[in-house]
Design a protein around this motif. Sequence first.
Motif, PDB file in Angstrom:
ATOM      1  N   SER A 137       0.797  -1.227   0.000  1.00 14.18           N
ATOM      2  CA  SER A 137       0.000   0.000   0.000  1.00 14.18           C
ATOM      3  C   SER A 137       0.831   1.279   0.000  1.00 14.18           C
ATOM      4  O   SER A 137       0.432   2.276  -0.594  1.00 14.18           O
ATOM      5  N   ARG A 138       1.999   1.266   0.632  1.00 17.22           N
ATOM      6  CA  ARG A 138       2.808   2.486   0.754  1.00 17.22           C
ATOM      7  C   ARG A 138       4.094   2.450  -0.061  1.00 17.22           C
ATOM      8  O   ARG A 138       4.818   3.427  -0.123  1.00 17.22           O
ATOM      9  N   GLY A 139       4.394   1.309  -0.647  1.00 15.73           N
ATOM     10  CA  GLY A 139       5.611   1.191  -1.444  1.00 15.73           C
ATOM     11  C   GLY A 139       6.810   0.831  -0.591  1.00 15.73           C
ATOM     12  O   GLY A 139       6.708   0.699   0.626  1.00 15.73           O
ATOM     13  N   PRO A 140       7.962   0.688  -1.235  1.00 10.60           N
ATOM     14  CA  PRO A 140       9.157   0.225  -0.534  1.00 10.60           C
ATOM     15  C   PRO A 140       9.904   1.317   0.215  1.00 10.60           C
ATOM     16  O   PRO A 140      10.784   1.029   1.014  1.00 10.60           O
ATOM     17  N   GLY A 141       9.603   2.574  -0.064  1.00  8.08           N
ATOM     18  CA  GLY A 141      10.272   3.671   0.619  1.00  8.08           C
ATOM     19  C   GLY A 141      11.499   4.183  -0.109  1.00  8.08           C
ATOM     20  O   GLY A 141      11.865   3.728  -1.185  1.00  8.08           O
ATOM     21  N   TYR A 142      12.114   5.158   0.527  1.00  5.14           N
ATOM     22  CA  TYR A 142      13.254   5.877  -0.049  1.00  5.14           C
ATOM     23  C   TYR A 142      14.455   4.973  -0.292  1.00  5.14           C
ATOM     24  O   TYR A 142      15.158   5.115  -1.284  1.00  5.14           O
ATOM     25  N   PHE A 143      14.704   4.037   0.603  1.00  6.70           N
ATOM     26  CA  PHE A 143      15.887   3.180   0.530  1.00  6.70           C
ATOM     27  C   PHE A 143      15.594   1.944  -0.304  1.00  6.70           C
ATOM     28  O   PHE A 143      15.575   0.823   0.203  1.00  6.70           O
ATOM     29  N   SER A 144      15.341   2.148  -1.592  1.00  6.10           N
ATOM     30  CA  SER A 144      14.983   1.033  -2.469  1.00  6.10           C
ATOM     31  C   SER A 144      15.382   1.344  -3.905  1.00  6.10           C
ATOM     32  O   SER A 144      15.485   2.511  -4.302  1.00  6.10           O
ATOM     33  N   VAL A 145      15.582   0.297  -4.661  1.00  2.00           N
ATOM     34  CA  VAL A 145      15.842   0.452  -6.095  1.00  2.00           C
ATOM     35  C   VAL A 145      14.614   1.056  -6.773  1.00  2.00           C
ATOM     36  O   VAL A 145      14.747   1.896  -7.665  1.00  2.00           O
ATOM     37  N   ASP A 146      13.423   0.645  -6.343  1.00  5.98           N
ATOM     38  CA  ASP A 146      12.193   1.209  -6.919  1.00  5.98           C
ATOM     39  C   ASP A 146      12.187   2.732  -6.830  1.00  5.98           C
ATOM     40  O   ASP A 146      11.820   3.425  -7.784  1.00  5.98           O
ATOM     41  N   HIS A 147      12.596   3.260  -5.671  1.00  7.22           N
ATOM     42  CA  HIS A 147      12.629   4.715  -5.486  1.00  7.22           C
ATOM     43  C   HIS A 147      13.650   5.360  -6.434  1.00  7.22           C
ATOM     44  O   HIS A 147      13.365   6.390  -7.048  1.00  7.22           O
ATOM     45  N   LEU A 148      14.824   4.754  -6.552  1.00  4.00           N
ATOM     46  CA  LEU A 148      15.848   5.293  -7.456  1.00  4.00           C
ATOM     47  C   LEU A 148      15.377   5.311  -8.905  1.00  4.00           C
ATOM     48  O   LEU A 148      15.576   6.295  -9.625  1.00  4.00           O
TER      49      LEU A 148
END
Length: 157
Positions: A137-148
Amino acid sequence: MTTIRITRAGGSRSILKLHDILVERASSLPLSLVQLTARIAVAEVFWQSAQTKLASWPVTLQLFAFEYRLPLIDPGLAAIMATAVELSGAVMLAFGVLSRLASLMLLGVVATIQLFVYPGHWAEHLMWASLLLLILSRGPGYFSVDHLVARRIRVGG
């Protein structure tokens, strides 16, 4: 720094003030830190489960055939699928790669375990599901490859 004192006089006001201070401090905790710890915690559970399956494949096949007995699926295929989803989902979550997809995959594993294998372990399964639902629901957060990747796409390359 706020000093917290609970006194007998005005006790209910002191407890309410303590509550407000604790809520304020907890609210300042970065969500990305919570997301990271949720990802790592769930990834560890499923990584270890997959490693156990791989460590003794003949025993794994016997478990799927005689103890787990999933309906409508060959035990050998179920063992392969479960191990593959646990391994890939754990790695995806740990690094934050396609985290929402990994959460969905592992939620499917949790649901299968809960419904068909160990229905009495609902509290443990609910804990795993809660962490996976947070990531979904909130995603993986800042410390993730998805965010990058998302940041790179927004910037334009």
